[in-house]
Design an enzyme around this catalytic site. Structure first.
Site, PDB file in Angstrom:
ATOM      1  N   LYS A   1       0.721  -1.193   0.003  1.00 33.83           N
ATOM      2  CA  LYS A   1       0.083  -0.100  -0.053  1.00 33.83           C
ATOM      3  C   LYS A   1       1.029   1.124   0.139  1.00 33.83           C
ATOM      4  CE  LYS A   1      -2.660   2.620   3.301  1.00 33.83           C
ATOM      5  NZ  LYS A   1      -1.421   3.508   4.090  1.00 33.83           N
ATOM      6  N   ASN A   2       1.736   1.374   0.764  1.00 32.12           N
ATOM      7  CA  ASN A   2       2.587   2.782   1.168  1.00 32.12           C
ATOM      8  C   ASN A   2       3.371   2.799  -0.077  1.00 32.12           C
ATOM      9  OD1 ASN A   2       1.211   3.369   3.328  1.00 32.12           O
ATOM     10  ND2 ASN A   2       2.937   2.744   4.752  1.00 32.12           N
TER      11      ASN A   2
ATOM     12  N   ARG B   1      -4.637  10.115   3.441  1.00 30.87           N
ATOM     13  CA  ARG B   1      -3.327  10.700   3.788  1.00 30.87           C
ATOM     14  C   ARG B   1      -2.335  10.766   2.790  1.00 30.87           C
ATOM     15  NH1 ARG B   1      -2.491  13.515   8.096  1.00 30.87           N
ATOM     16  NH2 ARG B   1      -0.410  14.274   7.970  1.00 30.87           N
TER      17      ARG B   1
ATOM     18  N   ARG C   1      -9.336   0.282   3.696  1.00 24.99           N
ATOM     19  CA  ARG C   1      -8.126   1.396   3.292  1.00 24.99           C
ATOM     20  C   ARG C   1      -6.665   0.450   2.639  1.00 24.99           C
ATOM     21  NH1 ARG C   1      -7.620   6.220   6.859  1.00 24.99           N
ATOM     22  NH2 ARG C   1      -9.534   6.969   5.470  1.00 24.99           N
TER      23      ARG C   1
ATOM     24  N   ARG D   1      -0.075  14.719  12.767  1.00 22.23           N
ATOM     25  CA  ARG D   1       0.820  14.397  11.759  1.00 22.23           C
ATOM     26  C   ARG D   1       1.107  15.468  10.869  1.00 22.23           C
ATOM     27  NH1 ARG D   1      -1.753   8.850   9.163  1.00 22.23           N
ATOM     28  NH2 ARG D   1       0.513   8.346   8.566  1.00 22.23           N
ATOM     29  N   PRO D   2       2.217  16.270  11.556  1.00 25.69           N
ATOM     30  CA  PRO D   2       2.697  17.402  10.682  1.00 25.69           C
ATOM     31  C   PRO D   2       3.248  17.248   9.572  1.00 25.69           C
ATOM     32  CG  PRO D   2       4.146  17.134  12.685  1.00 25.69           C
ATOM     33  CD  PRO D   2       2.928  15.972  12.601  1.00 25.69           C
ATOM     34  N   ILE D   3       3.218  18.383   8.468  1.00 26.72           N
ATOM     35  CA  ILE D   3       4.021  18.155   7.397  1.00 26.72           C
ATOM     36  C   ILE D   3       5.078  19.309   7.155  1.00 26.72           C
ATOM     37  CG2 ILE D   3       2.146  16.947   6.176  1.00 26.72           C
ATOM     38  CD1 ILE D   3       1.475  19.432   4.789  1.00 26.72           C
ATOM     39  N   ASP D   4       5.397  19.675   8.407  1.00 26.86           N
ATOM     40  CA  ASP D   4       6.678  20.767   8.206  1.00 26.86           C
ATOM     41  C   ASP D   4       7.874  20.336   7.644  1.00 26.86           C
ATOM     42  OD1 ASP D   4       6.558  19.281  10.878  1.00 26.86           O
ATOM     43  OD2 ASP D   4       8.493  20.129  10.923  1.00 26.86           O
ATOM     44  N   GLN D   5       8.376  19.230   7.721  1.00 26.72           N
ATOM     45  CA  GLN D   5       9.424  18.799   6.797  1.00 26.72           C
ATOM     46  C   GLN D   5       9.271  18.573   5.396  1.00 26.72           C
ATOM     47  OE1 GLN D   5      12.521  18.426   8.660  1.00 26.72           O
ATOM     48  NE2 GLN D   5      10.872  19.215  10.218  1.00 26.72           N
TER      49      GLN D   5
ATOM     50  N   CYS E   1      -5.720   8.315   8.196  1.00 24.98           N
ATOM     51  CA  CYS E   1      -5.744   7.724   9.549  1.00 24.98           C
ATOM     52  C   CYS E   1      -5.465   8.941  10.541  1.00 24.98           C
ATOM     53  CB  CYS E   1      -4.996   6.441   9.696  1.00 24.98           C
ATOM     54  SG  CYS E   1      -5.802   5.095   9.047  1.00 24.98           S
TER      55      CYS E   1
ATOM     56  N   ASP F   1       3.573   0.621  12.301  1.00 26.54           N
ATOM     57  CA  ASP F   1       2.393   0.027  11.832  1.00 26.54           C
ATOM     58  C   ASP F   1       2.180  -1.212  12.070  1.00 26.54           C
ATOM     59  OD1 ASP F   1       1.701   2.553  10.486  1.00 26.54           O
ATOM     60  OD2 ASP F   1       2.354   1.950   8.557  1.00 26.54           O
TER      61      ASP F   1
HETATM   62  C1  UD1 Z   1       4.299   6.848   6.795  1.00 25.26           C
HETATM   63  C2  UD1 Z   1       3.460   5.688   6.438  1.00 25.26           C
HETATM   64  C3  UD1 Z   1       2.469   5.192   7.688  1.00 25.26           C
HETATM   65  C4  UD1 Z   1       3.879   4.981   9.050  1.00 25.26           C
HETATM   66  C5  UD1 Z   1       4.499   5.882   9.010  1.00 25.26           C
HETATM   67  C6  UD1 Z   1       5.480   5.762   9.923  1.00 25.26           C
HETATM   68  C7  UD1 Z   1       2.756   5.860   4.222  1.00 25.26           C
HETATM   69  C8  UD1 Z   1       1.790   6.312   3.126  1.00 25.26           C
HETATM   70  N1  UD1 Z   1       2.476   6.056   5.434  1.00 25.26           N
HETATM   71  O1  UD1 Z   1       3.356   7.819   7.169  1.00 25.26           O
HETATM   72  O2  UD1 Z   1       1.803   4.090   7.556  1.00 25.26           O
HETATM   73  O3  UD1 Z   1       2.837   4.751  10.233  1.00 25.26           O
HETATM   74  O4  UD1 Z   1       5.195   6.439   7.773  1.00 25.26           O
HETATM   75  O5  UD1 Z   1       6.521   4.558   9.503  1.00 25.26           O
HETATM   76  O6  UD1 Z   1       3.858   5.667   3.826  1.00 25.26           O
HETATM   77  N2  UD1 Z   1       7.082  14.286  11.235  1.00 25.26           N
HETATM   78  C9  UD1 Z   1       6.940  15.652  11.511  1.00 25.26           C
HETATM   79  N3  UD1 Z   1       7.185  16.437  10.512  1.00 25.26           N
HETATM   80  C10 UD1 Z   1       6.813  16.166   9.098  1.00 25.26           C
HETATM   81  C11 UD1 Z   1       6.735  14.553   8.655  1.00 25.26           C
HETATM   82  C12 UD1 Z   1       6.713  13.655  10.132  1.00 25.26           C
HETATM   83  O7  UD1 Z   1       7.367  16.036  12.826  1.00 25.26           O
HETATM   84  O8  UD1 Z   1       6.821  16.859   8.283  1.00 25.26           O
HETATM   85  C13 UD1 Z   1       6.957  13.062  12.379  1.00 25.26           C
HETATM   86  C14 UD1 Z   1       5.667  12.664  12.596  1.00 25.26           C
HETATM   87  O9  UD1 Z   1       4.885  13.313  13.458  1.00 25.26           O
HETATM   88  C15 UD1 Z   1       6.182  11.289  13.309  1.00 25.26           C
HETATM   89  C16 UD1 Z   1       7.305  10.805  12.217  1.00 25.26           C
HETATM   90  O10 UD1 Z   1       7.667  12.338  11.939  1.00 25.26           O
HETATM   91  O11 UD1 Z   1       6.337  11.148  14.506  1.00 25.26           O
HETATM   92  C17 UD1 Z   1       7.598  10.196  11.221  1.00 25.26           C
HETATM   93  O12 UD1 Z   1       6.409  10.367  10.368  1.00 25.26           O
HETATM   94  P1  UD1 Z   1       6.240   9.978   8.807  1.00 25.26           P
HETATM   95  O13 UD1 Z   1       7.494   9.087   8.773  1.00 25.26           O
HETATM   96  O14 UD1 Z   1       6.457  11.358   8.161  1.00 25.26           O
HETATM   97  O15 UD1 Z   1       4.954   9.382   8.457  1.00 25.26           O
HETATM   98  P2  UD1 Z   1       4.155   9.359   7.097  1.00 25.26           P
HETATM   99  O16 UD1 Z   1       4.963   9.580   5.944  1.00 25.26           O
HETATM  100  O17 UD1 Z   1       2.889  10.128   7.745  1.00 25.26           O
END
Ligand code: UD1
Length: 421
Positions: free
Chosen positions: A22-23, A93, A400, A122-126, A117, A307
């Site tokens: 899926k991912n 997501r 999903r 789940r921030p996207i600042d990075q 989910c 996961d």
């Molecule tokens: C992806 C997976 C999800 C899995 C997660 C962790 C997909 C579609 N989803 O989610 O199934 O649970 O990896 O293995 O591949 N973070 C920040 N800022 C950011 C992005 C992330 O602080 O901009 C933090 C998150 O809050 C979290 C950590 O980084 O604590 C890891 O998150 P991330 O690896 O980005 O998860 P996703 O890509 O959303």
């Protein structure tokens, strides 16, 4: 609302074939936006996240065909919009990968904030830090992220991630693929689906190296050409079936897996007493259903995946002794399912990032509600191992990410059916 009804107690026996990841699929399908011709993607799982994504791509003008099960052909030559349908975007997501892909190809994108989910903030600042480093102007307003660029300003750059993020690594790889110059992502995520995305893009003509290590280098190319690519098997789906057999007892050959990707999961299940045998592309798991306690801490790959936290928690709930489960990626993830497991008789004590789980002999069937995808998978495992009947609600979360879960479990001897109200 549809629900699953499970009558527990049957050992699982036979063979199950794992679907495409899926991912990986949700990263590779948006990546087709970068391809200036037709690309054929194989081993695509038939799950609701993929169906939504294909609808979004069609709506943008991508020509999408599904000539046979598991195969999607995409032609992005005629994309007519850089604003994906916000209602569809909010349903999942990984729709945030449209930001990176559209930015790379068109220098702009206007994408609603994603849904999916919500087991944690789940921030996207990075992701945004990455887009800015590549020269994009980023504005966040009214639940949209608006990416624009002045002509000639977008180009490769060095980005050092503050946290290891799968999503940010993927999004920056997508954004950088068609930009002039070299992008270097430091502290990159190393998950198998990052490598799969890089392999897909390279098959189409990209120049990406280092995927699977913590430094990914992307040398921008002018365009990508079409080609054919098959998605890797789903590590978490495979882990879920392995955990189900460990918990219920049985003997199952889990086919179409990459055993190396599974080491972090199988080593723990073996430690708990399940018998694991690796083959080239399959894993046999045998279990008496009587497991021992263990200690697990979730970490980015190659660590134990967050996961799989909920599924291993069910195994721990049935293991002799006291197990310790620490979440280090998403702190609030326990709240998605622990109360439900407790209502089935599990003894779980949560203290911050750590849960202490005292194993019990049997769980008992109950009415439970899934709050996210993996929580739903865990409740199904609990239901399969429990005495009596379990009803799992909110199964749209499960659908999903798990292809044909009812058929696959039924073929292994489980008593599970999908009921509509
Ligand atoms: C992806 C997976 C999800 C899995 C997660 C962790 C997909 C579609 N989803 O989610 O199934 O649970 O990896 O293995 O591949 N973070 C920040 N800022 C950011 C992005 C992330 O602080 O901009 C933090 C998150 O809050 C979290 C950590 O980084 O604590 C890891 O998150 P991330 O690896 O980005 O998860 P996703 O890509 O959303």
């Amino acid at each position: 609302m549809a629900r699953y009804e499970i009558t527990g107690g049957n050992a699982l026996c036979g063979e199950v074939t794992i679907s495409g990841a899926k991912n990986a699929a949700v990263a590779i399908l948006p990546a087709a936006i970068l391809v200036g011709g037709k690309c054929r993607v194989e081993n695509v799982p038939d799950i609701s996240d993929v169906r939504i994504l294909l609808e979004i791509l069609r709506d943008l003008g991508v020509d999408v065909a599904c000539p046979e099960p598991g195969v999607v052909e995409l032609d992005s030559t005629e994309i007519k919009s850089t604003t994906p349908n916000p209602e569809l975007v909010r349903k999942m997501r990984a729709s945030y990968y449209l930001m990176g892909a559209l930015l790379s190809r068109f220098g702009q994108a206007n994408v609603a904030l994603p849904g999916g989910c919500n087991f944690a903030s789940r921030p996207i600042d990075q992701h945004i830090k990455g887009f800015r480093a590549l020269g994009a102007n980023v504005e966040e307003a009214d639940d949209y992220v608006n990416l624009t660029s002045d002509p000639e300003t977008l180009c490769g750059h060095r980005v050092s991630l503050d946290v290891v993020s799968v999503g940010a690594t993927v999004n920056i790889m997508l954004a950088a693929t068609l930009l002039p110059g070299q992008t270097v992502i430091e502290n990159a995520a190393k998950e198998p689906h990052i490598v799969d995305l890089a392999n897909f893009l390279n098959t189409m003509g990209a120049r990406i190296s280092g995927a699977g290590t913590d430094t990914v280098k992307i040398k921008g190319v002018e365009q990508l050409f079409g080609g054919t690519y098959a998605i890797i098997p789903d590590q978490i789906e495979a882990g879920t079936y392995l955990a189900a057999v460990a918990a219920t007892g049985g003997d199952v050959l889990v086919k179409n897996v990459i055993p190396k990707h599974m080491d972090c999961i199988t080593s723990k299940l073996a430690e708990m007493g399940a018998e694991i045998t690796n083959f080239d592309d399959a894993i046999r798991v045998r279990s008496s259903g009587r497991l021992h306690d263990t200690t697990v801490k979730t970490r980015p790959y190659p660590g134990f995946p967050t996961d799989m936290q909920a599924q291993i928690c069910v195994c721990m709930s049935l293991a002799k002794g006291v197990s310790r489960l620490t979440e280090s990626v998403y702190e609030t993830r326990f709240f998605g399912y622990c109360t439900e497991l407790q209502s089935m008789g599990a003894e779980i004590l949560i203290n911050g990032k750590t849960a202490m789980i005292t194993g019990c002999e049997r769980l008992r069937g109950a009415e439970v509600t899934a709050r996210d995808l993996r929580a739903g998978a865990a409740l199904i495992i609990a239901g399969l191992a429990a005495e009596g009947v379990t009803t799992v609600r909110n199964i749209h979360f499960v659908e999903r990410g798990y292809e044909n879960i009812i058929q696959k479990l039924t073929a292994l001897g489980a008593q599970i059916r999908r009921l509509d109200d």
